[in-house]
Write a protein that holds these residues in place. Structure first.
Motif, PDB file in Angstrom:
ATOM      1  N   ARG A  52       0.844  -1.194   0.000  1.00  0.00           N
ATOM      2  CA  ARG A  52       0.000   0.000   0.000  1.00  0.00           C
ATOM      3  C   ARG A  52       0.881   1.246   0.000  1.00  0.00           C
ATOM      4  N   TYR A  53       0.308   2.320  -0.480  1.00  0.00           N
ATOM      5  CA  TYR A  53       1.082   3.563  -0.491  1.00  0.00           C
ATOM      6  C   TYR A  53       1.502   3.941   0.929  1.00  0.00           C
ATOM      7  N   GLN A  54       0.655   3.710   1.912  1.00  0.00           N
ATOM      8  CA  GLN A  54       1.020   4.028   3.292  1.00  0.00           C
ATOM      9  C   GLN A  54       2.195   3.185   3.755  1.00  0.00           C
ATOM     10  N   ASP A  55       2.301   1.938   3.256  1.00  0.00           N
ATOM     11  CA  ASP A  55       3.451   1.098   3.603  1.00  0.00           C
ATOM     12  C   ASP A  55       4.753   1.776   3.224  1.00  0.00           C
ATOM     13  N   VAL A  56       4.753   2.410   2.067  1.00  0.00           N
ATOM     14  CA  VAL A  56       5.978   3.050   1.580  1.00  0.00           C
ATOM     15  C   VAL A  56       6.432   4.130   2.549  1.00  0.00           C
ATOM     16  N   TYR A  57       5.486   4.933   3.020  1.00  0.00           N
ATOM     17  CA  TYR A  57       5.824   5.982   3.989  1.00  0.00           C
ATOM     18  C   TYR A  57       6.282   5.373   5.315  1.00  0.00           C
ATOM     19  N   ASP A  58       5.634   4.287   5.733  1.00  0.00           N
ATOM     20  CA  ASP A  58       6.001   3.640   6.991  1.00  0.00           C
ATOM     21  C   ASP A  58       7.382   2.991   6.921  1.00  0.00           C
ATOM     22  N   LEU A  59       7.741   2.500   5.750  1.00  0.00           N
ATOM     23  CA  LEU A  59       9.019   1.815   5.587  1.00  0.00           C
ATOM     24  C   LEU A  59      10.204   2.774   5.560  1.00  0.00           C
ATOM     25  N   LYS A  60      10.002   3.954   5.021  1.00  0.00           N
ATOM     26  CA  LYS A  60      11.109   4.882   4.792  1.00  0.00           C
ATOM     27  C   LYS A  60      12.035   5.057   6.004  1.00  0.00           C
ATOM     28  N   ASN A  72       4.936   2.259 -12.173  1.00  0.00           N
ATOM     29  CA  ASN A  72       4.602   3.040 -13.366  1.00  0.00           C
ATOM     30  C   ASN A  72       4.477   4.505 -12.949  1.00  0.00           C
ATOM     31  N   PRO A  73       5.225   5.398 -13.586  1.00  0.00           N
ATOM     32  CA  PRO A  73       5.259   6.788 -13.130  1.00  0.00           C
ATOM     33  C   PRO A  73       4.004   7.592 -13.470  1.00  0.00           C
ATOM     34  N   MET A  74       2.900   7.214 -12.846  1.00  0.00           N
ATOM     35  CA  MET A  74       1.677   7.991 -12.910  1.00  0.00           C
ATOM     36  C   MET A  74       1.764   9.107 -11.866  1.00  0.00           C
ATOM     37  N   PRO A  75       0.915  10.120 -11.951  1.00  0.00           N
ATOM     38  CA  PRO A  75       1.043  11.270 -11.040  1.00  0.00           C
ATOM     39  C   PRO A  75       1.108  10.910  -9.560  1.00  0.00           C
ATOM     40  N   LYS A  76       0.240  10.009  -9.087  1.00  0.00           N
ATOM     41  CA  LYS A  76       0.248   9.642  -7.667  1.00  0.00           C
ATOM     42  C   LYS A  76       1.567   8.984  -7.281  1.00  0.00           C
ATOM     43  N   PHE A  77       2.073   8.140  -8.159  1.00  0.00           N
ATOM     44  CA  PHE A  77       3.349   7.464  -7.903  1.00  0.00           C
ATOM     45  C   PHE A  77       4.482   8.486  -7.854  1.00  0.00           C
ATOM     46  N   ILE A  78       4.516   9.377  -8.815  1.00  0.00           N
ATOM     47  CA  ILE A  78       5.573  10.395  -8.859  1.00  0.00           C
ATOM     48  C   ILE A  78       5.560  11.230  -7.589  1.00  0.00           C
ATOM     49  N   ASP A  79       4.380  11.671  -7.170  1.00  0.00           N
ATOM     50  CA  ASP A  79       4.272  12.487  -5.959  1.00  0.00           C
ATOM     51  C   ASP A  79       4.800  11.739  -4.742  1.00  0.00           C
ATOM     52  N   MET A  80       4.448  10.456  -4.628  1.00  0.00           N
ATOM     53  CA  MET A  80       4.913   9.666  -3.492  1.00  0.00           C
ATOM     54  C   MET A  80       6.431   9.544  -3.472  1.00  0.00           C
ATOM     55  N   VAL A  81       7.013   9.234  -4.630  1.00  0.00           N
ATOM     56  CA  VAL A  81       8.468   9.074  -4.706  1.00  0.00           C
ATOM     57  C   VAL A  81       9.174  10.374  -4.333  1.00  0.00           C
ATOM     58  N   LEU A  82       8.658  11.495  -4.802  1.00  0.00           N
ATOM     59  CA  LEU A  82       9.284  12.783  -4.490  1.00  0.00           C
ATOM     60  C   LEU A  82       9.172  13.118  -3.011  1.00  0.00           C
ATOM     61  N   LYS A 122      15.930  12.933 -10.674  1.00  0.00           N
ATOM     62  CA  LYS A 122      17.354  13.171 -10.467  1.00  0.00           C
ATOM     63  C   LYS A 122      17.612  14.535  -9.848  1.00  0.00           C
ATOM     64  N   SER A 123      16.806  15.519 -10.188  1.00  0.00           N
ATOM     65  CA  SER A 123      16.964  16.851  -9.606  1.00  0.00           C
ATOM     66  C   SER A 123      16.648  16.852  -8.116  1.00  0.00           C
ATOM     67  N   ASN A 124      15.950  15.797  -7.672  1.00  0.00           N
ATOM     68  CA  ASN A 124      15.647  15.628  -6.254  1.00  0.00           C
ATOM     69  C   ASN A 124      16.566  14.619  -5.574  1.00  0.00           C
ATOM     70  N   GLY A 125      17.651  14.271  -6.228  1.00  0.00           N
ATOM     71  CA  GLY A 125      18.661  13.415  -5.628  1.00  0.00           C
ATOM     72  C   GLY A 125      18.308  11.943  -5.575  1.00  0.00           C
ATOM     73  N   ILE A 126      17.397  11.507  -6.466  1.00  0.00           N
ATOM     74  CA  ILE A 126      16.962  10.110  -6.475  1.00  0.00           C
ATOM     75  C   ILE A 126      17.582   9.389  -7.673  1.00  0.00           C
ATOM     76  N   ARG A 127      18.299   8.313  -7.426  1.00  0.00           N
ATOM     77  CA  ARG A 127      18.879   7.523  -8.509  1.00  0.00           C
ATOM     78  C   ARG A 127      17.762   6.881  -9.325  1.00  0.00           C
ATOM     79  N   THR A 128      17.927   6.844 -10.640  1.00  0.00           N
ATOM     80  CA  THR A 128      16.874   6.326 -11.515  1.00  0.00           C
ATOM     81  C   THR A 128      17.324   5.082 -12.274  1.00  0.00           C
TER      82      THR A 128
END
Length: 237
Positions: A52-60, A72-82, A122-128
């Motif tokens: 779940r998306y909440q899992d990602v925040y809990d894991l960080k 898949n880089p859809m808007p919700k996914f992109i926002d979460m990763v950033l 990459k501009s946010n320091g995330i390896r791609t």
């Protein structure tokens, strides 16, 4: 040594099948790191059928090795990763109805889109990393997007290896050679297992990371998760 990143989607699937919070995905991630895994991978999908998306925040806060988020880089996914800012984001072109990832990107056709998304990460320091099939033109296309790495989609190799066809490694060797010459990092994943990982590692020069989930978790039913993590690490030396 090639790094082992453990994909914990299947742990979330097991949890979701019963409801509640057992097994706990955060605790499992902490445990596999303690057992020697050098990274944790998650692949949240729009329907949240496993991670779940909440899992990602809990894991960080609990990932002290490398945190790899696939999707898949859809808007919700992109926002979460950033927001989460993992070590690495792996872009995978899976459809919403896909049971699992089943193809790599057409990096030529989707060059403009991928370039824009990768530039933002990459501009946010995330390896791609871009999930690609083992075709030379797809590796070349990936380089043109500005990505740091590619992840070779290894389902075909795994299927053919099981049938005794070791020549199935050859397209991957060619792609790895090209990626190395282009200074692209090389990851790999999908259906890699204790049975086929050693041969793959021995033949892919510059292999930086493998992401393994389904096989590793099912093998752990027989051998135990701590033993299986160590078995993978031994084969990847």
């Amino acid at each position: 040594m090639t790094k082992l990143s453990v994909n914990i989607n299947k742990i979330a699937t097991l949890r979701n099948s019963r409801g509640g919070d057992v097994p706990n995905v955060v605790q499992f991630a902490k445990d596999v790191q303690r057992y020697g895994a050098e990274g944790v991978t998650v692949h949240p999908r729009p329907d949240e059928r496993h991670i779940r998306y909440q899992d990602v925040y809990d894991l960080k806060p609990e990932i002290y090795t490398e945190f790899n988020i696939e999707g898949n880089p859809m808007p919700k996914f992109i926002d979460m990763v950033l927001e989460v800012k993992p070590t690495q984001v792996t872009l995978v072109p899976d459809g919403e109805d896909a049971i699992t990832s089943n193809a790599g990107w057409d990096t030529v056709k989707n060059k403009t889109f991928l370039t824009e998304v990768i530039s933002e990460f990459k501009s946010n320091g995330i390896r791609t990393s871009i999930f690609v099939d083992p075709y030379l033109n797809m590796v070349e296309g990936a380089k043109a997007t500005g990505t740091d790495r590619i992840e070779l989609y290894t389902e075909t190799y795994a299927q053919q290896y099981k049938l005794g066809n070791k020549k199935a490694i050859e397209p991957y060797m060619e792609c790895a050679g090209l990626a190395n010459s282009l200074q692209l990092g090389i990851n790999a994943g999908h259906d890699l297992s204790l049975e086929n990982i050693k041969f793959f590692k021995e033949n892919i020069t510059g292999l930086l990371e493998v992401s393994i989930g389904h096989a590793l978790i099912t093998e752990s039913l027989y051998f135990g998760i701590e033993n299986v993590v160590q078995m993978y690490l031994h084969r990847l030396q």
